[in-house]
Scaffold this active site. Structure first.
Site, mmCIF file in Angstrom:
data_model
loop_
_atom_site.group_PDB
_atom_site.id
_atom_site.type_symbol
_atom_site.label_atom_id
_atom_site.label_comp_id
_atom_site.label_asym_id
_atom_site.label_seq_id
_atom_site.Cartn_x
_atom_site.Cartn_y
_atom_site.Cartn_z
ATOM 1 C CG ASP A 135 -6.008 -3.518 -1.186
ATOM 2 O OD1 ASP A 135 -5.937 -2.919 -0.071
ATOM 3 O OD2 ASP A 135 -6.193 -4.615 -0.913
ATOM 4 N NE ARG A 159 -2.957 -3.472 -3.333
ATOM 5 C CZ ARG A 159 -2.717 -3.351 -1.440
ATOM 6 N NH1 ARG A 159 -2.309 -2.153 -1.382
ATOM 7 N NH2 ARG A 159 -2.906 -3.744 -1.569
ATOM 8 C CG ASP A 186 -7.558 0.732 11.460
ATOM 9 O OD1 ASP A 186 -8.030 1.802 11.002
ATOM 10 O OD2 ASP A 186 -7.402 -0.907 11.097
ATOM 11 C CG PHE A 223 -12.416 0.803 4.046
ATOM 12 C CD1 PHE A 223 -11.234 0.470 4.676
ATOM 13 C CD2 PHE A 223 -13.090 0.516 2.240
ATOM 14 C CE1 PHE A 223 -10.917 -1.314 3.600
ATOM 15 C CE2 PHE A 223 -11.441 0.021 1.444
ATOM 16 C CZ PHE A 223 -10.692 -1.423 2.338
ATOM 17 C CD GLU A 236 2.364 0.882 7.244
ATOM 18 O OE1 GLU A 236 1.391 0.285 5.402
ATOM 19 O OE2 GLU A 236 2.191 -0.482 7.271
ATOM 20 N N GLY A 264 1.046 -1.063 0.014
ATOM 21 C CA GLY A 264 0.483 -0.238 0.184
ATOM 22 C C GLY A 264 0.854 1.563 -0.096
HETATM 23 P P1 5GP Z 1 -3.566 -2.052 11.248
HETATM 24 O O1 5GP Z 1 -4.654 -2.606 11.870
HETATM 25 O O2 5GP Z 1 -2.044 -3.020 11.487
HETATM 26 O O3 5GP Z 1 -2.898 -0.514 11.733
HETATM 27 O O4 5GP Z 1 -3.133 -1.959 9.928
HETATM 28 C C1 5GP Z 1 -3.674 -3.049 8.966
HETATM 29 C C2 5GP Z 1 -3.402 -2.547 7.663
HETATM 30 O O5 5GP Z 1 -4.925 -2.589 7.286
HETATM 31 C C3 5GP Z 1 -3.294 -1.575 6.790
HETATM 32 O O6 5GP Z 1 -1.720 -1.578 6.573
HETATM 33 C C4 5GP Z 1 -3.830 -1.399 5.522
HETATM 34 O O7 5GP Z 1 -3.626 -2.646 4.555
HETATM 35 C C5 5GP Z 1 -5.409 -2.501 5.985
HETATM 36 N N1 5GP Z 1 -6.058 -1.045 5.856
HETATM 37 C C6 5GP Z 1 -6.798 -0.402 7.383
HETATM 38 N N2 5GP Z 1 -7.514 0.612 7.299
HETATM 39 C C7 5GP Z 1 -7.775 0.933 5.939
HETATM 40 C C8 5GP Z 1 -8.506 1.895 5.173
HETATM 41 O O8 5GP Z 1 -9.365 2.499 5.581
HETATM 42 N N3 5GP Z 1 -8.582 0.823 3.847
HETATM 43 C C9 5GP Z 1 -7.165 -0.138 2.819
HETATM 44 N N4 5GP Z 1 -7.951 -0.307 1.822
HETATM 45 N N5 5GP Z 1 -6.742 -0.617 4.128
HETATM 46 C C10 5GP Z 1 -6.502 -0.354 5.626
HETATM 47 MG MG MG Z 2 -0.339 -1.457 4.798
#
Ligand code: 5GP
Ligand code: MG
Length: 185
Positions: free
Chosen positions: A160, A166, A103, A153, A99, A45
């Site tokens: 993606d 993307r 999230d 989201f 990054e 990403g």
């Molecule tokens: P984490 O929860 O570990 O911080 O996030 C893990 C991954 O979840 C991110 O690197 C990304 O790939 C995906 N992600 C989290 N929020 C979103 C979002 O709003 N849109 C998209 N496309 N991916 C997300």
């Molecule tokens: Mg990521």
């Protein structure tokens, strides 16, 4: 815009994104003056943000990659795996992770620990997007976020929906209002 039956609306234009990336670049150029950091780009990403940000760097830089996969159990804590290990020797280096989005912070918590295990001298994180309301691991808050967004989201600019979207140059946000209006009718 519609993708897989979901409505998305443009949230940031390419011009707005360029301004945000420029602000982060200015901070990093200032803070790392005289240093030679190695940038670790998190695949997939972050490729577009990395490409734009790195072109604005004024110090000598090295670029490496890592690919992570996170499994989040329903009840237990999530688990993270490196599917592509860090592609550079980062012993005693100042590392800047690039990054796409933070999230819950689960992936970044794992990656920071891993980079220190590999001997990094310092580790800081720039994330194009940061959802402060979703963060579960405070140690994963990025030092250099380009944009704080609500717990919704988003797609485009590297991010993606099932591997689609993307390549879109704008950032799009899931448009809940469209769904609700359909349900109400
Ligand atoms: P984490 O929860 O570990 O911080 O996030 C893990 C991954 O979840 C991110 O690197 C990304 O790939 C995906 N992600 C989290 N929020 C979103 C979002 O709003 N849109 C998209 N496309 N991916 C997300
Ligand atoms: Mg990521």
């Amino acid at each position: 815009m519609e993708l897989q039956g979901m409505h998305f609306k443009e949230y940031k234009t390419p011009q707005e994104i360029d301004t945000l990336v420029g602000q982060v670049a200015g901070q990093i150029n200032h803070d790392y003056q005289g240093l030679k950091p190695v940038f670790v780009v998190v695949l997939t990403g972050a490729f577009m943000y990395a490409s734009d940000l790195l072109r604005k760097m004024t110090m000598p830089t090295e670029v490496a990659f890592v690919k992570l996969r996170s499994y989040v159990g329903t009840e237990t804590t999530g688990e993270v795996q490196e599917t592509v290990p860090v592609t550079a020797d980062i012993m005693d280096r100042d590392v800047i992770v690039i990054e796409d989005i933070i999230d819950t912070g689960l992936s970044m918590r794992y990656l920071k620990k891993r980079l220190y295990q590999l001997g990094a001298k310092t580790v800081r994180v720039t994330s194009f997007l940061f959802k402060p309301d979703a963060l579960q691991y405070p140690e994963s808050a990025p030092e250099y976020p380009a944009l704080l967004i609500p717990h919704q989201f988003v797609i485009g600019y590297g991010l993606d929906l099932d591997q689609q979207a993307r390549n879109l140059p704008s950032l799009y946000i899931y448009d809940k209002s469209k769904v609700e209006s359909v349900i109400v009718r």
